[in-house]
Structures are given as structure tokens and as C-alpha cells.
Design an enzyme around this catalytic site. Structure first.
Site, PDB file in Angstrom:
ATOM      1  N   TYR A 220       0.864  -1.190   0.000  1.00 60.52           N
ATOM      2  CA  TYR A 220       0.000   0.000   0.000  1.00 60.52           C
ATOM      3  C   TYR A 220       0.894   1.231   0.000  1.00 60.52           C
ATOM      4  CZ  TYR A 220      -3.267   3.565   1.810  1.00 60.52           C
ATOM      5  OH  TYR A 220      -4.021   4.694   1.991  1.00 60.52           O
TER       6      TYR A 220
ATOM      7  N   LYS B 157       5.530   9.588   8.186  1.00 64.72           N
ATOM      8  CA  LYS B 157       5.374   9.066   9.542  1.00 64.72           C
ATOM      9  C   LYS B 157       6.462   9.570  10.511  1.00 64.72           C
ATOM     10  CE  LYS B 157       2.866   5.093   7.745  1.00 64.72           C
ATOM     11  NZ  LYS B 157       1.495   5.021   8.326  1.00 64.72           N
TER      12      LYS B 157
ATOM     13  N   ASP C  21       9.313   2.877  -1.193  1.00 65.21           N
ATOM     14  CA  ASP C  21       8.360   3.564  -0.315  1.00 65.21           C
ATOM     15  C   ASP C  21       8.769   3.220   1.126  1.00 65.21           C
ATOM     16  OD1 ASP C  21       4.725   3.529   0.120  1.00 65.21           O
ATOM     17  OD2 ASP C  21       6.367   4.332   1.345  1.00 65.21           O
TER      18      ASP C  21
HETATM   19  P1  KE4 Z   1      -0.415   8.631   4.446  1.00 67.31           P
HETATM   20  O1  KE4 Z   1      -0.987   9.336   3.237  1.00 67.31           O
HETATM   21  O2  KE4 Z   1      -1.466   7.817   5.189  1.00 67.31           O
HETATM   22  O3  KE4 Z   1       0.370   9.590   5.371  1.00 67.31           O
HETATM   23  O4  KE4 Z   1       0.691   7.593   3.954  1.00 67.31           O
HETATM   24  C1  KE4 Z   1       0.334   6.644   2.993  1.00 67.31           C
HETATM   25  C2  KE4 Z   1       1.289   5.462   3.080  1.00 67.31           C
HETATM   26  C3  KE4 Z   1       2.292   5.334   2.140  1.00 67.31           C
HETATM   27  N1  KE4 Z   1       3.172   4.306   2.175  1.00 67.31           N
HETATM   28  C4  KE4 Z   1       3.100   3.357   3.150  1.00 67.31           C
HETATM   29  C5  KE4 Z   1       4.097   2.239   3.156  1.00 67.31           C
HETATM   30  C6  KE4 Z   1       2.104   3.448   4.155  1.00 67.31           C
HETATM   31  O5  KE4 Z   1       2.042   2.492   5.118  1.00 67.31           O
HETATM   32  C7  KE4 Z   1       1.178   4.511   4.133  1.00 67.31           C
HETATM   33  C8  KE4 Z   1       0.074   4.654   5.173  1.00 67.31           C
HETATM   34  N2  KE4 Z   1      -0.058   3.561   6.071  1.00 67.31           N
HETATM   35  C9  KE4 Z   1      -1.377   3.357   6.603  1.00 67.31           C
HETATM   36  C10 KE4 Z   1      -1.485   2.004   7.288  1.00 67.31           C
HETATM   37  N3  KE4 Z   1      -0.272   1.270   7.369  1.00 67.31           N
HETATM   38  C11 KE4 Z   1      -1.725   4.493   7.535  1.00 67.31           C
HETATM   39  C12 KE4 Z   1      -2.945   4.259   8.371  1.00 67.31           C
HETATM   40  C13 KE4 Z   1      -4.189   4.817   7.759  1.00 67.31           C
HETATM   41  O6  KE4 Z   1      -4.377   4.663   6.529  1.00 67.31           O
HETATM   42  O7  KE4 Z   1      -4.988   5.389   8.537  1.00 67.31           O
END
Ligand code: KE4
Length: 409
Positions: A128, A251, A223
Site C-alpha cells: 500500500y 510518519k 516507499d
Molecule cells: P499517508 O498518506 O497515510 O500519510 O501515507 C500513505 C502510506 C504510504 N506508504 C506506506 C508504506 C504506508 O504504510 C502509508 C500509510 N499507512 C497506513 C497504514 N499502514 C496508515 C494508516 C491509515 O491509513 O490510517
């Protein structure tokens, strides 16, 4: 709010029950609005590697906010965070701040397309990268190589530019490049997957992707939104010794405030506006408050012994959990890389998305519920990572193991 939440995974839909609303957090603990305390292993999905409301982070943000929250103009804090990032990641000479991981990966893909003048991208089932349209794509049915939308609202034509491969299966990537190599702009992946649950790259997988992309003129995009500064100061690319062309971060570099970033060599980043023609922008990108939180977090994380302590705590927890699984005779396996891990209820080793999907998510839901009832907050989904932070203590690890033992029995 849709489903009562501002991000779907918080809704507990994957594990059942009503989502817990948090009223405050401190260190390794969170308290819900009913006053129940939990030992937190969600860490806000990764950012809070120091734990919640770290005093130095709070102090840095307090000082910054008194000087204003956003200038819409460059400030020194942006240079300072950019410097920390470029010093930690040798493959990154130049970095652009965004306000989310989604913006970082979305921009990285646009950059790869701009650099190569090619349209197709390769992603992996189970990885993801945020919710940009062409990344919300799942494997096509049957042998089709092109993806299909994984969400309504994503036009089919957007999915037509996204090819799907299998994680830890170089052959599935070679097949795509044999057929369409000269049209592929990039391969994007989580170098250690967190979003199918934790799945580590098998020996040679990352090196293989590096070779395939280099020989075909496609860019390799890591990523590292989860793994950046999580697995080592230089992320997964330092841990596995494979440098991508473009790195995405998020993050941890925001310390719990909204920050994402993407970076690459000087040459590649010279494509990015205003230095170059590829457009990307953001009102709050690099705002002083988020920069302050990120700088304070990364400075403290760089204190000697931080990563050794994370490794020590995480190995205590996971080694203990593996012992409990064995003595309880439960069919389960734990994948761990550094301070991120996932428990799967399956007797197979989980090396890709199919194996992760094969695990018993109903059992995971019941396990999650038992932990929650006993004051342990795991991420409310099988296909996520559990995070250990520097604020967890050995006594919390052992009380967590006691709860896990009862839950598994
Ligand atoms: P954000 O747009 O949520 O800040 O980041 C997207 C993203 C991109 N790449 C990776 C590897 C990620 O894990 C994420 C976001 N992770 C999710 C769950 N692992 C965040 C939690 C959520 O969606 O509320």
C-alpha cells in the site's frame, strides 16, 4: 464522519466492535474517553517511535507554535530537516517535503514518469502506498498483467497504467519487463512490507529489482514511509544495502505531525518545480510546526543505543510470543524486522500477499479483542504492523506476554 472516523482502518471494521476514542496519550500509554488505559503498539501506524508526547518533541512544538504555525515561505527548519534526511540516506541528495505519505508516493511516481517519459508503473500485490488513484489498483483476474481499480471512483484507464507483480517473486517482475520493459517508468515497493502485515524481502529480491530496473532504464522507488528511520537510521535501503533511485518518507520524520517527503539524486530532483518542469506543490509542505516535531524526533532517535534498544525490546516480545505459540500449540507465525512485526494465524510461512490472505483473520479478530479487553492496543487489522517504541519498558513487554499467553490459550 464516514464510519465515524477520518481514516478507514481506525474503524475496527476489520476486527469488529466499536472503535476506541482516545482522549490522551503519554509514552507507551493511551487512555480512551472512558478512562481505560492501554499499552499502545499502534504508535499512530508508525510515527511515534519515541512514544507519545515525548517531552523534547512537545517542547520543540511548543516553542515553534509560539512563532507561528505556517509562513507560506521557506524557513530554516525545512533546511534542517532536509539536511538530516540527506545525511541519513546517501541515495538522497535533494528532498521535497509534503504533508502526507500519499503525496510523497504520488509525486515520486510522477517524477519517475517525468524522468523516463514512460507511463507504466509496477507495484506489488499487498503493498500500500497511500490512496492516489493509480495506486488503488489490484491484480487483474486471471493472467491479465494490467491491474484493475480496487476502489470505485478510480477510472479503468488509470488502472491500465499500473502493472501488478508478486512480492518476493522476481520472475513475476521479469515477465512484465520482458513484455513491456521499454514502457515502464518505475517499480515501486515497500522494501519491507508493512501493509500485508510485515513481510520481509527474501534474499536477492531487492538486489534483483535493482538489476532489472537498471538494465531497462526504469527507476526503482522505495516507499520507506514506514521503514524510513524505523529499521535503521538509513531505513531499509541501509539495512539491505540496496539503494533505490527515489525514496519516499513519512510518519517518523513528522514525529506525529503531518509530514511526507520524497528525495533522490540531484539529477533526478532537478526535474521538480521550480527547479524543473515537473509540477508538485503544497500549502503546508515543510511548515515550521511539523518540521520542529520531525527534527526533535530524529535528533533524539539518533542518540547512541536507540536502535539497539528497539531491537532488544522487540526481540524480547517476539521471541516470547513465539515460545507461547509453541507451548500453546497454536497454528501461528510471527514475521519481524527490527521493531515492526505481525502475528499471522497460519501454519504457512508468510512471504507474500497470498500467504497473508490465507491466514485466519477471524482468529486474529478474537485475539485483538482479548488484548484490548486486557489493556493492550494492537493495530485493528491483520494486515498491518505492530510497532515497539523506545518508550516501552521490559515490564510492559512481560505483562503484554502474560496477556498474549492467556489470549492464545
Ligand atoms: P499517508 O498518506 O497515510 O500519510 O501515507 C500513505 C502510506 C504510504 N506508504 C506506506 C508504506 C504506508 O504504510 C502509508 C500509510 N499507512 C497506513 C497504514 N499502514 C496508515 C494508516 C491509515 O491509513 O490510517
Amino acid at each position: 464522519m464516514p464510519g465515524g472516523v477520518n481514516s478507514p482502518v481506525r474503524s475496527f471494521n476489520a476486527v469488529g466492535g466499536t472503535p476506541v476514542f482516545i482522549s490522551r496519550a503519554q509514552g507507551s500509554r493511551v487512555w480512551d474517553v472512558d478512562g481505560n488505559a492501554y499499552i499502545d503498539y499502534m504508535a499512530s501506524w508508525g510515527p511515534l517511535i519515541l512514544g507519545h508526547a515525548d517531552p523534547e518533541v512537545v517542547d520543540a512544538v511548543r516553542k515553534a507554535v509560539a512563532r507561528g504555525t505556517s509562513y507560506g515561505a521557506p524557513c530554516e527548519a525545512e533546511v534542517e530537516l532536509a539536511t538530516i534526511v540527506t545525511e541519513a540516506f546517501p541515495s538522497v541528495d535533494v528532498v521535497r517535503m509534503t504533508s502526507s505519505g500519499t503525496e510523497a508516493t504520488m509525486s515520486a511516481v510522477r517524477l519517475a514518469r517525468a524522468c523516463t517519459d514512460r507511463d507504466l508503473i509496477v507495484k506489488f500485490e499487498g503493498c500500500y502506498h497511500g490512496h492516489a488513484d493509480y495506486l488503488l489498483v489490484k491484480a487483474g483476474s486471471g493472467a491479465t498483467t494490467f491491474g484493475q481499480p480496487s476502489s470505485p471512483g478510480v477510472p479503468k484507464v488509470f488502472a491500465d497504467c499500473t502493472l501488478l507483480a508478486k512480492y518476493n517473486d522476481l520472475g513475476s517482475v521479469e515477465k512484465l519487463f520482458d513484455e513491456l520493459g521499454e514502457k515502464i517508468a518505475c517499480v515501486i515497493l515497500e522494501p519491507v512490507a508493512g501493509n500485508m502485515g510485515v513481510v520481509a524481502p527474501t534474499d536477492g529480491f531487492l538486489r534483483g529489482l535493482r538489476d532489472i530496473t537498471r538494465s531497462s532504464g526504469a527507476l526503482l522507488v522505495f516507499d520507506e514511509v514506514i521503514t524510513g528511520f524505523r529499521l535503521s537510521p538509513g531505513g531499509a535501503q541501509e539495512l539491505y544495502g540496496v539503494a533505490p533511485d527515489i525514496t519516499c518518507l513519512g510518519k517518523i520524520i513528522g514525529g506525529g505531525l503531518p509530514v511526507g517527503a520524497y528525495g533522490a539524486s540531484r539529477e533526478i530532483m532537478s526535474m521538480v518545480a521550480p527547479a524543473g518542469p515537473m509540477y508538485q506543490a503544497g500549502t503546508l509542505s515543510g511548515n515550521p510546526l511539523a518540521m520542529a516535531a520531525g527534527i526533535a524526533t530524529l535528533r533524539k532517535l539518533h542518540n547512541p543505543g536507540s536502535y539497539e534498544k528497539l531491537e532488544d525490546l522487540a526481540s524480547q516480545l517476539v521471541d516470547g510470543l513465539r515460545d507461547i505459540i509453541k507451548s500453546a500449540g497454536v497454528s501461528a507465525t510471527v514475521n519481524r524486522v527490527g521493531s515492526m512485526f505481525t502475528l499471522f494465524f497460519t501454519d504457512r510461512s508468510v512471504v507474500d500477499y497470498d500467504a497473508a490472505l490465507n491466514s485466519d483473520t477471524n482468529l486474529f479478530s478474537r485475539f485483538f479483542g482479548r488484548l484490548l479487553e486486557n489493556g493492550i492496543m494492537f493495530p485493528p487489522s491483520q494486515f498491518e504492523s505492530v510497532f515497539v517504541s523506545l518508550s516501552h519498558t521490559e515490564s510492559e513487554i512481560s505483562s503484554t506476554l502474560d496477556v498474549m499467553k492467556k489470549a492464545l490459550e
